[in-house]
Scaffold this motif. Sequence first.
Motif, PDB file in Angstrom:
ATOM      1  N   SER A 196      -3.816  54.165  93.380  1.00 14.28           N
ATOM      2  CA  SER A 196      -2.459  54.666  93.627  1.00 14.28           C
ATOM      3  C   SER A 196      -1.424  54.074  92.667  1.00 14.28           C
ATOM      4  CB  SER A 196      -2.044  54.394  95.071  1.00 14.28           C
ATOM      5  OG  SER A 196      -1.919  53.006  95.273  1.00 14.28           O
ATOM      6  N   ILE A 197      -1.762  52.954  92.033  1.00 18.69           N
ATOM      7  CA  ILE A 197      -0.848  52.356  91.052  1.00 18.69           C
ATOM      8  C   ILE A 197      -0.618  53.342  89.899  1.00 18.69           C
ATOM      9  CG2 ILE A 197      -0.575  50.452  89.385  1.00 18.69           C
ATOM     10  CD1 ILE A 197      -2.389  48.779  91.273  1.00 18.69           C
ATOM     11  N   PHE A 198      -1.626  54.207  89.658  1.00 18.18           N
ATOM     12  CA  PHE A 198      -1.548  55.153  88.550  1.00 18.18           C
ATOM     13  C   PHE A 198      -1.029  56.523  88.991  1.00 18.18           C
ATOM     14  CE2 PHE A 198      -4.419  51.854  87.350  1.00 18.18           C
ATOM     15  CZ  PHE A 198      -4.210  51.689  85.990  1.00 18.18           C
ATOM     16  N   SER A 199      -0.647  56.629  90.276  1.00 17.30           N
ATOM     17  CA  SER A 199      -0.208  57.939  90.764  1.00 17.30           C
ATOM     18  C   SER A 199       1.265  58.173  90.420  1.00 17.30           C
ATOM     19  CB  SER A 199      -0.403  58.016  92.281  1.00 17.30           C
ATOM     20  OG  SER A 199       0.483  57.110  92.899  1.00 17.30           O
ATOM     21  N   ASN A 200       1.697  59.409  90.604  1.00 16.92           N
ATOM     22  CA  ASN A 200       3.093  59.764  90.362  1.00 16.92           C
ATOM     23  C   ASN A 200       4.001  58.973  91.303  1.00 16.92           C
ATOM     24  OD1 ASN A 200       5.621  61.265  90.895  1.00 16.92           O
ATOM     25  ND2 ASN A 200       4.769  62.697  89.425  1.00 16.92           N
ATOM     26  N   LYS A 201       5.075  58.433  90.747  1.00 19.08           N
ATOM     27  CA  LYS A 201       5.911  57.521  91.547  1.00 19.08           C
ATOM     28  C   LYS A 201       6.739  58.222  92.623  1.00 19.08           C
ATOM     29  CE  LYS A 201       4.543  53.754  89.679  1.00 19.08           C
ATOM     30  NZ  LYS A 201       3.164  54.278  89.623  1.00 19.08           N
ATOM     31  N   THR A 202       6.857  59.550  92.539  1.00 18.69           N
ATOM     32  CA  THR A 202       7.607  60.233  93.605  1.00 18.69           C
ATOM     33  C   THR A 202       6.679  60.827  94.652  1.00 18.69           C
ATOM     34  OG1 THR A 202       7.745  62.097  92.097  1.00 18.69           O
ATOM     35  CG2 THR A 202       9.743  60.771  92.376  1.00 18.69           C
ATOM     36  N   THR A 203       5.534  61.400  94.217  1.00 19.27           N
ATOM     37  CA  THR A 203       4.646  62.037  95.205  1.00 19.27           C
ATOM     38  C   THR A 203       3.588  61.081  95.742  1.00 19.27           C
ATOM     39  OG1 THR A 203       3.085  62.742  93.507  1.00 19.27           O
ATOM     40  CG2 THR A 203       4.873  64.266  94.046  1.00 19.27           C
ATOM     41  N   HIS A 204       3.258  60.013  94.991  1.00 20.38           N
ATOM     42  CA  HIS A 204       2.196  59.062  95.380  1.00 20.38           C
ATOM     43  C   HIS A 204       0.889  59.785  95.683  1.00 20.38           C
ATOM     44  CE1 HIS A 204       5.153  55.836  95.702  1.00 20.38           C
ATOM     45  NE2 HIS A 204       5.921  56.704  96.305  1.00 20.38           N
ATOM     46  N   GLN A 205       0.653  60.884  94.968  1.00 20.97           N
ATOM     47  CA  GLN A 205      -0.492  61.722  95.306  1.00 20.97           C
ATOM     48  C   GLN A 205      -1.813  61.179  94.754  1.00 20.97           C
ATOM     49  OE1 GLN A 205      -0.262  66.057  94.422  1.00 20.97           O
ATOM     50  NE2 GLN A 205      -2.148  65.678  93.305  1.00 20.97           N
ATOM     51  N   ILE A 206      -2.827  61.085  95.617  1.00 20.36           N
ATOM     52  CA  ILE A 206      -4.173  60.765  95.138  1.00 20.36           C
ATOM     53  C   ILE A 206      -5.120  61.887  95.583  1.00 20.36           C
ATOM     54  CG2 ILE A 206      -3.905  58.235  95.105  1.00 20.36           C
ATOM     55  CD1 ILE A 206      -5.562  58.201  97.686  1.00 20.36           C
ATOM     56  N   ARG A 207      -6.192  62.068  94.809  1.00 23.11           N
ATOM     57  CA  ARG A 207      -7.113  63.171  95.078  1.00 23.11           C
ATOM     58  C   ARG A 207      -8.455  62.598  95.532  1.00 23.11           C
ATOM     59  NH1 ARG A 207      -7.754  68.286  91.725  1.00 23.11           N
ATOM     60  NH2 ARG A 207      -5.815  67.577  90.783  1.00 23.11           N
ATOM     61  N   LEU A 208      -8.948  63.107  96.652  1.00 21.65           N
ATOM     62  CA  LEU A 208     -10.293  62.722  97.100  1.00 21.65           C
ATOM     63  C   LEU A 208     -11.217  63.914  96.838  1.00 21.65           C
ATOM     64  CD1 LEU A 208      -9.679  61.080 100.630  1.00 21.65           C
ATOM     65  CD2 LEU A 208      -9.347  60.078  98.389  1.00 21.65           C
ATOM     66  N   SER A 244      -9.139  59.815  92.652  1.00 21.61           N
ATOM     67  CA  SER A 244      -8.442  59.801  91.364  1.00 21.61           C
ATOM     68  C   SER A 244      -6.949  60.031  91.551  1.00 21.61           C
ATOM     69  CB  SER A 244      -9.024  60.873  90.444  1.00 21.61           C
ATOM     70  OG  SER A 244      -8.825  62.144  91.032  1.00 21.61           O
ATOM     71  N   ALA A 245      -6.177  59.617  90.550  1.00 20.71           N
ATOM     72  CA  ALA A 245      -4.731  59.833  90.559  1.00 20.71           C
ATOM     73  C   ALA A 245      -4.278  59.917  89.127  1.00 20.71           C
ATOM     74  CB  ALA A 245      -4.038  58.672  91.264  1.00 20.71           C
ATOM     75  N   GLU A 246      -3.221  60.707  88.888  1.00 22.37           N
ATOM     76  CA  GLU A 246      -2.665  60.670  87.540  1.00 22.37           C
ATOM     77  C   GLU A 246      -1.165  60.890  87.584  1.00 22.37           C
ATOM     78  OE1 GLU A 246      -3.903  63.578  84.713  1.00 22.37           O
ATOM     79  OE2 GLU A 246      -4.311  65.086  86.233  1.00 22.37           O
ATOM     80  N   ASP A 247      -0.502  60.299  86.610  1.00 22.94           N
ATOM     81  CA  ASP A 247       0.938  60.471  86.460  1.00 22.94           C
ATOM     82  C   ASP A 247       1.117  61.123  85.100  1.00 22.94           C
ATOM     83  OD1 ASP A 247       3.608  60.376  86.418  1.00 22.94           O
ATOM     84  OD2 ASP A 247       3.821  58.224  86.779  1.00 22.94           O
ATOM     85  N   ILE A 248       1.256  62.462  85.115  1.00 24.79           N
ATOM     86  CA  ILE A 248       1.270  63.224  83.859  1.00 24.79           C
ATOM     87  C   ILE A 248       2.423  62.799  82.953  1.00 24.79           C
ATOM     88  CG2 ILE A 248       1.387  65.564  82.900  1.00 24.79           C
ATOM     89  CD1 ILE A 248       0.114  66.479  85.596  1.00 24.79           C
ATOM     90  N   ASP A 249       3.574  62.444  83.570  1.00 27.21           N
ATOM     91  CA  ASP A 249       4.750  62.058  82.771  1.00 27.21           C
ATOM     92  C   ASP A 249       4.443  60.897  81.830  1.00 27.21           C
ATOM     93  OD1 ASP A 249       5.819  63.891  84.425  1.00 27.21           O
ATOM     94  OD2 ASP A 249       6.956  62.491  85.673  1.00 27.21           O
ATOM     95  N   TYR A 250       3.601  59.995  82.285  1.00 23.96           N
ATOM     96  CA  TYR A 250       3.342  58.793  81.475  1.00 23.96           C
ATOM     97  C   TYR A 250       1.913  58.726  80.952  1.00 23.96           C
ATOM     98  CZ  TYR A 250       7.723  57.150  83.451  1.00 23.96           C
ATOM     99  OH  TYR A 250       9.038  57.023  83.802  1.00 23.96           O
ATOM    100  N   SER A 251       1.152  59.794  81.156  1.00 23.82           N
ATOM    101  CA  SER A 251      -0.270  59.826  80.767  1.00 23.82           C
ATOM    102  C   SER A 251      -1.073  58.680  81.384  1.00 23.82           C
ATOM    103  CB  SER A 251      -0.422  59.759  79.233  1.00 23.82           C
ATOM    104  OG  SER A 251       0.377  60.733  78.644  1.00 23.82           O
ATOM    105  N   ASN A 252      -0.729  58.286  82.605  1.00 24.52           N
ATOM    106  CA  ASN A 252      -1.524  57.263  83.309  1.00 24.52           C
ATOM    107  C   ASN A 252      -2.523  57.980  84.199  1.00 24.52           C
ATOM    108  OD1 ASN A 252       0.286  55.461  82.269  1.00 24.52           O
ATOM    109  ND2 ASN A 252       1.441  55.189  84.177  1.00 24.52           N
ATOM    110  N   ARG A 253      -3.772  57.518  84.186  1.00 22.19           N
ATOM    111  CA  ARG A 253      -4.687  58.062  85.196  1.00 22.19           C
ATOM    112  C   ARG A 253      -5.774  57.068  85.553  1.00 22.19           C
ATOM    113  NH1 ARG A 253      -9.033  62.033  83.918  1.00 22.19           N
ATOM    114  NH2 ARG A 253      -8.573  62.209  86.108  1.00 22.19           N
ATOM    115  N   ALA A 254      -6.287  57.210  86.752  1.00 24.07           N
ATOM    116  CA  ALA A 254      -7.333  56.308  87.224  1.00 24.07           C
ATOM    117  C   ALA A 254      -8.326  57.105  88.044  1.00 24.07           C
ATOM    118  CB  ALA A 254      -6.718  55.211  88.074  1.00 24.07           C
ATOM    119  N   GLU A 255      -9.557  56.631  88.056  1.00 26.78           N
ATOM    120  CA  GLU A 255     -10.597  57.323  88.811  1.00 26.78           C
ATOM    121  C   GLU A 255     -11.628  56.305  89.269  1.00 26.78           C
ATOM    122  OE1 GLU A 255     -14.014  60.640  87.814  1.00 26.78           O
ATOM    123  OE2 GLU A 255     -12.163  60.626  86.630  1.00 26.78           O
TER     124      GLU A 255
END
Length: 372
Positions: free
Chosen positions: A270-282, A292-303
């Motif tokens: 979740s540290i890598f998720s979007n800071k407004t939606t806090h969305q993670i995908r199962l 997994s989670a990604e923050d497209i604005d900053y090109s951060n992603r984790a899985e």
Amino acid sequence: MKFIVSSTYLLKQLQVLGGVINNSNTLPILDNFLFDLKQNKLTVSASDLETTMSSVLNVDSDNEGVIAVPARLLLETLKTFPEQPLTFVVEDNNTVEISSNHGKYALAYADGAEFPKAVELANPSSTTILGDILATAINKTIFAAGNDDLRPVMSGVFFQFSPENLTFVATDAHKLVKYQREDVSASQVAEFIMPKKPLNLLKGILAGSESDVVIEYNDSNAKFSFDDTELICRLIDGKYPNYEAVIPKENPNMLTISRNQFLSSVRRVSIFSNKTTHQIRLKIAGAELNISAEDIDYSNRAEERLTCAYQGDDMQIGFNSRFLTEMLNNLTSDEVSLEMSLPNRAGILTPSDGLDEGEHVTMLVMPVMLNS
């Protein structure tokens, strides 16, 4: 009016009562503790008009009298004393003098008659419950209650009593927790909504308590009595939403996984998720859970990939990681199961072990729309 009391005993009681007092009060009298002395019993009360709490202390005295003493000043003074007897004497010049082993301290007091009177409950119904069970019920639900002033009903915890069981529910429309005890019951059906502040006070005092708590309630107020303490509070007005309607009944997909492993994974991702939606995908397929989670604005992603036990169709579902973390944190079991039906229907989180006989916890978390 004069009495003698142990400094640490008095401090311990006053710190509990001090939790009732607001930082800024409209009525200056509410910044005080009410001391009501009757022979060797001193009743100390604190109030914020909505909630009033009082404790009976054993003191050494043969006087009677009622005064209101400044709470913050008294607490700050008592915190500095080592264990010793303190003598309180009410002087003629509107001050109360405290004598310790090493000195004298005078504080101005107010007239006790100005202090608001506690509400008397007219023909209440009553239920008795073990202190520790009540504290656990509050602890398991209160974090899910909302903070929305526009929906005051959802900012409290819903108590539902029946001859079969006691149920406690809290929700803020994004998450819902239902805690049920079948080993405790009430004599008749009743329901009311308790505000957060008195519940937080009760939770702090009753954790681990072996004493019985008598809960008396009518349409507008509730009173909790235990040991030598009483707490009376105003209930939240209104009808609680029909929470049973939002708990999905048919959940064919069931995931079972180690709680700690799941929690630390969600936290990290979740540290890598979007800071407004806090969305993670199962993403669940076979015996593998992909978080997994990604923050497209900053090109951060984790899985991360975890092994789990899963029965059902392969699926993808999105959750707000903050809600998921709060819920997993609140549970104490080793394993949890997450039941789901469709990606747009709520997921149900339940502990797989570690519950007492007759204890049930159901946590419901709303999904978020995945942007594929």
